[in-house]
Design a protein around this motif. Structure first.
Motif, PDB file in Angstrom:
ATOM      1  N   VAL A 128       0.629  -1.113  -0.440  1.00 50.81           N
ATOM      2  CA  VAL A 128      -0.110  -0.327  -0.342  1.00 50.81           C
ATOM      3  C   VAL A 128       1.049   1.103   0.018  1.00 50.81           C
ATOM      4  O   VAL A 128       2.111   1.469   0.689  1.00 50.81           O
ATOM      5  N   VAL A 129       0.619   2.085  -1.374  1.00 49.58           N
ATOM      6  CA  VAL A 129       1.708   3.278  -0.922  1.00 49.58           C
ATOM      7  C   VAL A 129       0.727   4.743  -0.922  1.00 49.58           C
ATOM      8  O   VAL A 129      -0.192   4.823  -1.989  1.00 49.58           O
ATOM      9  N   LEU A 130       0.965   5.588  -0.390  1.00 53.86           N
ATOM     10  CA  LEU A 130       0.427   6.856  -0.739  1.00 53.86           C
ATOM     11  C   LEU A 130       1.526   7.593  -1.601  1.00 53.86           C
ATOM     12  O   LEU A 130       2.927   8.004  -1.204  1.00 53.86           O
ATOM     13  N   LYS A 131       1.338   7.857  -2.652  1.00 55.01           N
ATOM     14  CA  LYS A 131       2.437   8.906  -3.584  1.00 55.01           C
ATOM     15  C   LYS A 131       2.610  10.141  -3.779  1.00 55.01           C
ATOM     16  O   LYS A 131       0.734  10.753  -3.707  1.00 55.01           O
ATOM     17  N   THR A 132       3.325  10.260  -3.681  1.00 54.14           N
ATOM     18  CA  THR A 132       3.765  12.095  -3.219  1.00 54.14           C
ATOM     19  C   THR A 132       4.426  12.676  -4.822  1.00 54.14           C
ATOM     20  O   THR A 132       4.502  12.008  -5.897  1.00 54.14           O
ATOM     21  N   PRO A 133       4.623  14.088  -4.573  1.00 54.74           N
ATOM     22  CA  PRO A 133       5.212  14.097  -6.132  1.00 54.74           C
ATOM     23  C   PRO A 133       6.961  13.544  -6.205  1.00 54.74           C
ATOM     24  O   PRO A 133       7.514  13.272  -5.249  1.00 54.74           O
ATOM     25  N   THR A 134       7.027  14.571  -7.259  1.00 57.47           N
ATOM     26  CA  THR A 134       8.351  13.713  -7.454  1.00 57.47           C
ATOM     27  C   THR A 134       9.475  13.933  -6.248  1.00 57.47           C
ATOM     28  O   THR A 134       9.741  15.919  -6.339  1.00 57.47           O
ATOM     29  N   CYS A 135      10.489  13.687  -6.063  1.00 57.49           N
ATOM     30  CA  CYS A 135      11.671  14.015  -4.570  1.00 57.49           C
ATOM     31  C   CYS A 135      11.382  13.943  -3.324  1.00 57.49           C
ATOM     32  O   CYS A 135      12.206  14.446  -2.894  1.00 57.49           O
ATOM     33  N   ILE A 136      10.016  13.137  -3.653  1.00 54.55           N
ATOM     34  CA  ILE A 136       9.082  13.161  -1.969  1.00 54.55           C
ATOM     35  C   ILE A 136       9.267  11.994  -1.535  1.00 54.55           C
ATOM     36  O   ILE A 136       8.578  11.094  -2.907  1.00 54.55           O
ATOM     37  N   ASP A 137       9.436  11.553  -0.578  1.00 54.35           N
ATOM     38  CA  ASP A 137       9.235  10.383   0.012  1.00 54.35           C
ATOM     39  C   ASP A 137       7.909   9.847  -0.149  1.00 54.35           C
ATOM     40  O   ASP A 137       7.532  10.400   0.268  1.00 54.35           O
ATOM     41  N   ASP A 138       7.398   8.386  -0.754  1.00 51.40           N
ATOM     42  CA  ASP A 138       6.468   8.019  -0.526  1.00 51.40           C
ATOM     43  C   ASP A 138       5.667   7.111   1.051  1.00 51.40           C
ATOM     44  O   ASP A 138       6.870   6.791   1.289  1.00 51.40           O
ATOM     45  N   VAL A 139       4.846   6.662   1.346  1.00 54.10           N
ATOM     46  CA  VAL A 139       4.834   6.430   2.372  1.00 54.10           C
ATOM     47  C   VAL A 139       4.093   5.218   2.029  1.00 54.10           C
ATOM     48  O   VAL A 139       3.214   4.763   0.799  1.00 54.10           O
ATOM     49  N   LYS A 140       4.708   3.675   2.498  1.00 57.75           N
ATOM     50  CA  LYS A 140       4.243   2.330   2.196  1.00 57.75           C
ATOM     51  C   LYS A 140       4.074   1.682   3.883  1.00 57.75           C
ATOM     52  O   LYS A 140       4.736   1.780   4.777  1.00 57.75           O
ATOM     53  N   VAL A 141       3.313   0.863   3.659  1.00 61.08           N
ATOM     54  CA  VAL A 141       3.271  -0.920   4.456  1.00 61.08           C
ATOM     55  C   VAL A 141       3.275  -1.688   3.370  1.00 61.08           C
ATOM     56  O   VAL A 141       2.740  -1.854   1.989  1.00 61.08           O
ATOM     57  N   LYS A 142       3.250  -3.064   4.308  1.00 54.88           N
ATOM     58  CA  LYS A 142       3.508  -4.138   3.246  1.00 54.88           C
ATOM     59  C   LYS A 142       2.401  -5.151   4.238  1.00 54.88           C
ATOM     60  O   LYS A 142       2.923  -5.125   4.781  1.00 54.88           O
ATOM     61  N   PHE A 143       1.654  -6.441   3.749  1.00 48.05           N
ATOM     62  CA  PHE A 143       1.632  -7.357   4.393  1.00 48.05           C
ATOM     63  C   PHE A 143       2.023  -8.980   3.536  1.00 48.05           C
ATOM     64  O   PHE A 143       1.542  -8.492   2.337  1.00 48.05           O
ATOM     65  N   PRO A 144       1.589  -9.365   4.111  1.00 48.15           N
ATOM     66  CA  PRO A 144       1.510 -11.317   3.213  1.00 48.15           C
ATOM     67  C   PRO A 144      -0.143 -11.225   2.357  1.00 48.15           C
ATOM     68  O   PRO A 144      -1.094 -10.641   2.831  1.00 48.15           O
ATOM     69  N   LEU A 145       0.224 -11.408   1.017  1.00 49.38           N
ATOM     70  CA  LEU A 145      -0.927 -12.917   0.743  1.00 49.38           C
ATOM     71  C   LEU A 145      -1.120 -13.429   0.305  1.00 49.38           C
ATOM     72  O   LEU A 145       0.066 -14.048  -0.021  1.00 49.38           O
ATOM     73  N   HIS A 146      -2.060 -14.580   0.366  1.00 51.74           N
ATOM     74  CA  HIS A 146      -2.318 -16.637   0.009  1.00 51.74           C
ATOM     75  C   HIS A 146      -2.521 -16.368  -0.841  1.00 51.74           C
ATOM     76  O   HIS A 146      -4.009 -16.358  -0.590  1.00 51.74           O
ATOM     77  N   VAL A 147      -2.480 -16.883  -1.930  1.00 47.07           N
ATOM     78  CA  VAL A 147      -2.613 -17.338  -3.520  1.00 47.07           C
ATOM     79  C   VAL A 147      -3.475 -18.805  -3.494  1.00 47.07           C
ATOM     80  O   VAL A 147      -2.055 -19.160  -3.372  1.00 47.07           O
ATOM     81  N   CYS A 148      -4.374 -19.286  -3.656  1.00 43.66           N
ATOM     82  CA  CYS A 148      -4.448 -20.486  -3.647  1.00 43.66           C
ATOM     83  C   CYS A 148      -5.920 -20.753  -4.526  1.00 43.66           C
ATOM     84  O   CYS A 148      -6.989 -19.618  -4.535  1.00 43.66           O
ATOM     85  N   SER A 149      -6.211 -22.067  -4.483  1.00 46.11           N
ATOM     86  CA  SER A 149      -7.883 -22.332  -4.681  1.00 46.11           C
ATOM     87  C   SER A 149      -8.881 -21.821  -3.871  1.00 46.11           C
ATOM     88  O   SER A 149      -8.113 -22.737  -2.915  1.00 46.11           O
ATOM     89  N   ILE A 150     -10.165 -22.043  -3.830  1.00 51.50           N
ATOM     90  CA  ILE A 150     -10.607 -21.479  -2.771  1.00 51.50           C
ATOM     91  C   ILE A 150     -12.034 -21.837  -2.706  1.00 51.50           C
ATOM     92  O   ILE A 150     -12.077 -21.897  -3.812  1.00 51.50           O
ATOM     93  N   SER A 151     -12.452 -22.952  -1.571  1.00 52.65           N
ATOM     94  CA  SER A 151     -13.605 -23.858  -1.514  1.00 52.65           C
ATOM     95  C   SER A 151     -14.944 -22.960  -1.750  1.00 52.65           C
ATOM     96  O   SER A 151     -14.698 -21.529  -1.394  1.00 52.65           O
ATOM     97  N   GLY A 152     -16.224 -23.270  -2.510  1.00 47.79           N
ATOM     98  CA  GLY A 152     -16.627 -22.321  -2.836  1.00 47.79           C
ATOM     99  C   GLY A 152     -16.834 -21.733  -4.348  1.00 47.79           C
ATOM    100  O   GLY A 152     -18.047 -20.854  -4.305  1.00 47.79           O
ATOM    101  N   GLN A 153     -15.734 -21.609  -5.173  1.00 47.98           N
ATOM    102  CA  GLN A 153     -15.231 -20.252  -5.975  1.00 47.98           C
ATOM    103  C   GLN A 153     -15.349 -21.517  -7.098  1.00 47.98           C
ATOM    104  O   GLN A 153     -14.576 -22.075  -7.243  1.00 47.98           O
ATOM    105  N   ALA A 154     -15.185 -20.784  -8.004  1.00 49.33           N
ATOM    106  CA  ALA A 154     -14.650 -21.006  -9.932  1.00 49.33           C
ATOM    107  C   ALA A 154     -14.012 -21.738  -9.200  1.00 49.33           C
ATOM    108  O   ALA A 154     -12.744 -20.450  -9.297  1.00 49.33           O
TER     109      ALA A 154
END
Length: 559
Positions: free
Chosen positions: A319-345
């Motif tokens: 997740v990134v808060l984008k700021t103007p050029t030459c100014i630091d962006d603010v970022k956080v991140k978290f894990p995601l699990h990609v898989c087949s899921i019951s009950g979905q196509a």
């Protein structure tokens, strides 16, 4: 059919593709032209990781400098089921034609068949492949004749944990905003929440974002980016590949006044006050859903999250808060699990192919003229079949308890000795010890399944009941896929509390001490098991941030 000399053997399957946990049906064919010494006809089911790396190196200096290409390849068997089909009496296979129709249930936690090639830079490839092999074993125990056949496996859809989707809060993080690396513009506070951190390829992933802009810089947009990291290992080397597999963006104009800059930067004292208040405000926004929400379509070609001996596939949401050029962006991140899921196509299938070095014998579409076999149906009920990374009891010399043998009405078996079947799971270097389970968890294709099988075996259970808080934390930390840690930790903790030395707050502290992604989920899962928490809540809470304490407040009050 494959073979040489007086014996030929082949194998057919009723279909080419199976879901993990399905029953595989097929037939072993054998033709013997003259009496031959043979101790056994057997089937072997294999699941294998194969990897290949290629890179260049420079040698020499000056005019003698040259570039050479190096390569390395490796493989690991994560599944090896050996199923004896027939043992000729007296070790002699009589002349004739024979068919052995069989069925066997695959383990439920197998990964999908897959072929992957790196697109840029040094070459890197991996394969997850499956094959069945019919073998004729000679009297000296060596394989004399064999025939191989590739087949495909599709991973079983992953069930939702305890009947609900696993949500995830990202703790609001306060970050300085600098222009040109050194001119401070103030700070921003950014947090996020997803109602479900499991998603399958081709589906939509959603997350809510909450933030406060306490800087003299505008926020141009909020970006949600999903990144995939693939690591391939061979010959002591490794190659990494990173790819964006999903992105969404909301322009600052759509986010209202929250993106607007301050006229004047906050003082240091006022910053501490604002940060403390912001944590509570952002938590309420995320909890109520009263904040921007972004939907990201995940690319259909996205790989499933996977942690094996030679192959690792991880996914992160940025997740990134984008700021103007030459100014630091603010970022956080978290894990995601990609898989087949019951009950979905189900997602569209990914490309598969056996490794280039693999040679297989085609199915015997044309049987020899005048084929008139003696048919012996065999049902191989391998209920305990498991991948080689999961702890399994060694095979018994007696037939498997679930084996059922039958012959069609009116036909007689050509041999008087009954057939036997049992399953053998190859556990290379496995030990019933803390080291053994940590190794198994690091490379397991399904950590929750491995945990369940480990605690259900008396030898594995004896290891669990003797765990100290430190060894408990080490075991939980060995689980390579973050989403599996809370459920697996709960299974170990439950055994400790009811059959072992007890489960206390010290076990929880050990489990979360070095945890980055799943602290809150671990505490929420393990707190009800701890016998001393009414008196020792502070031992756990001091390892959590103020925001994380908000998230475990309910379970702590309910202890």
């Amino acid at each position: 059919m494959g073979g040489s000399g007086s014996v030929n053997v082949g194998v057919r399957l009723h279909q080419q593709t199976y879901t993990a946990g399905d029953t595989v049906r097929g037939t072993v064919y054998c033709q013997c032209s003259q009496e031959t010494a043979a101790s056994q006809i057997s089937l072997t089911f294999q699941g294998k990781e194969s990897t290949y790396l290629e890179w260049t190196e420079s040698r020499g200096t000056g005019k003698d400098r040259r570039t050479v290409t190096r390569s390395a390849e490796d493989y690991h068997l994560f599944l090896q089921l050996v199923c004896p089909v027939f043992s000729p009496p007296g070790g002699r296979l009589l002349p004739g034609q024979y068919e052995f129709p069989f069925q066997i249930t695959l383990p439920p936690y197998l990964p999908s068949s897959l072929t992957w090639h790196k697109r840029y830079g040094d070459k890197a490839s991996f394969w997850i492949s499956y094959k069945v092999k019919a073998n004729v074993i000679s009297s000296n125990g060596r394989e004399s004749t064999s025939s191989k056949l590739d087949f495909q496996v599709v991973a079983r859809p992953r069930p939702q944990i305890l009947g609900h989707t696993p949500s995830h809060f990202v703790e609001p993080d306060t970050q300085d905003v600098n222009a040109g690396c050194c001119i401070n513009q103030g700070f921003m506070v950014l947090g996020a929440k997803s109602d479900c951190v499991q998603v399958q390829p081709g589906d939509i992933f959603s997350a809510s974002v909450a933030f406060q802009n306490q800087s003299t810089t505008n926020i141009d947009s909020v970006d949600l980016v999903i990144k995939q990291q693939v690591e391939v290992r061979a010959g002591g080397r490794r190659n990494e590949d990173k790819e964006k597999v999903g992105k969404a963006q909301k322009p600052g104009l759509e986010l209202g006044s929250a993106t607007a800059r301050l006229e004047k930067k906050k003082s240091h004292n006022s910053r501490e006050l604002v940060t403390s208040t912001a944590l509570q405000d952002l938590y309420k926004q995320l909890q109520s859903g009263n904040c921007p929400r972004l939907d990201v379509p995940l690319a259909p070609h996205t790989l499933h999250s996977y942690a094996g001996s030679l192959i690792s596939v991880y996914h992160k949401v940025h997740v990134v808060l984008k700021t103007p050029t030459c100014i630091d962006d603010v970022k956080v991140k978290f894990p995601l699990h990609v898989c087949s899921i019951s009950g979905q196509a189900p997602p569209p299938p990914l490309p598969t192919a056996p490794p280039p070095s693999t040679s297989t014998t085609p199915q015997p579409n044309a049987l020899p003229p005048g084929w008139n076999p003696s048919v012996q149906p065999v049902v191989l009920d391998i209920d305990a079949a498991t991948p080689s990374t999961a702890p399994t009891a060694p095979p018994s010399p007696a037939p498997h308890a679930g084996t059922r043998l039958s012959f069609p009405t009116g036909s007689a078996p050509p041999f008087s000795a009954p057939m036997q079947s049992h399953q053998t799971a190859v556990l290379e270097g496995f030990q019933w010890s803390l080291e053994g389970i940590c190794r198994a968890l690091r490379t397991s294709v399904d950590a929750r399944g491995t945990t369940n099988r480990f605690v259900s075996d008396p030898r594995g259970r004896s290891v669990v009941v003797s765990l100290t808080p430190v060894s408990f934390g080490r075991m939980v930390g060995s689980i390579s896929i973050p989403m599996d840690r809370p459920e697996s930790a709960y299974n170990f903790g439950y055994v400790l509390r009811h059959e072992g030395k007890g489960f206390t707050s010290d076990h929880i502290v050990s489990a979360i001490a070095n945890e980055e992604d799943m602290k809150v989920e671990l505490v929420n899962k393990l707190a009800p098991l701890a016998s001393d928490l009414p008196a020792n809540k502070d031992r756990v809470l001091k390892h959590l941030s103020t925001f994380q304490q908000f998230l475990v407040e309910d379970v702590m009050q309910g202890v």
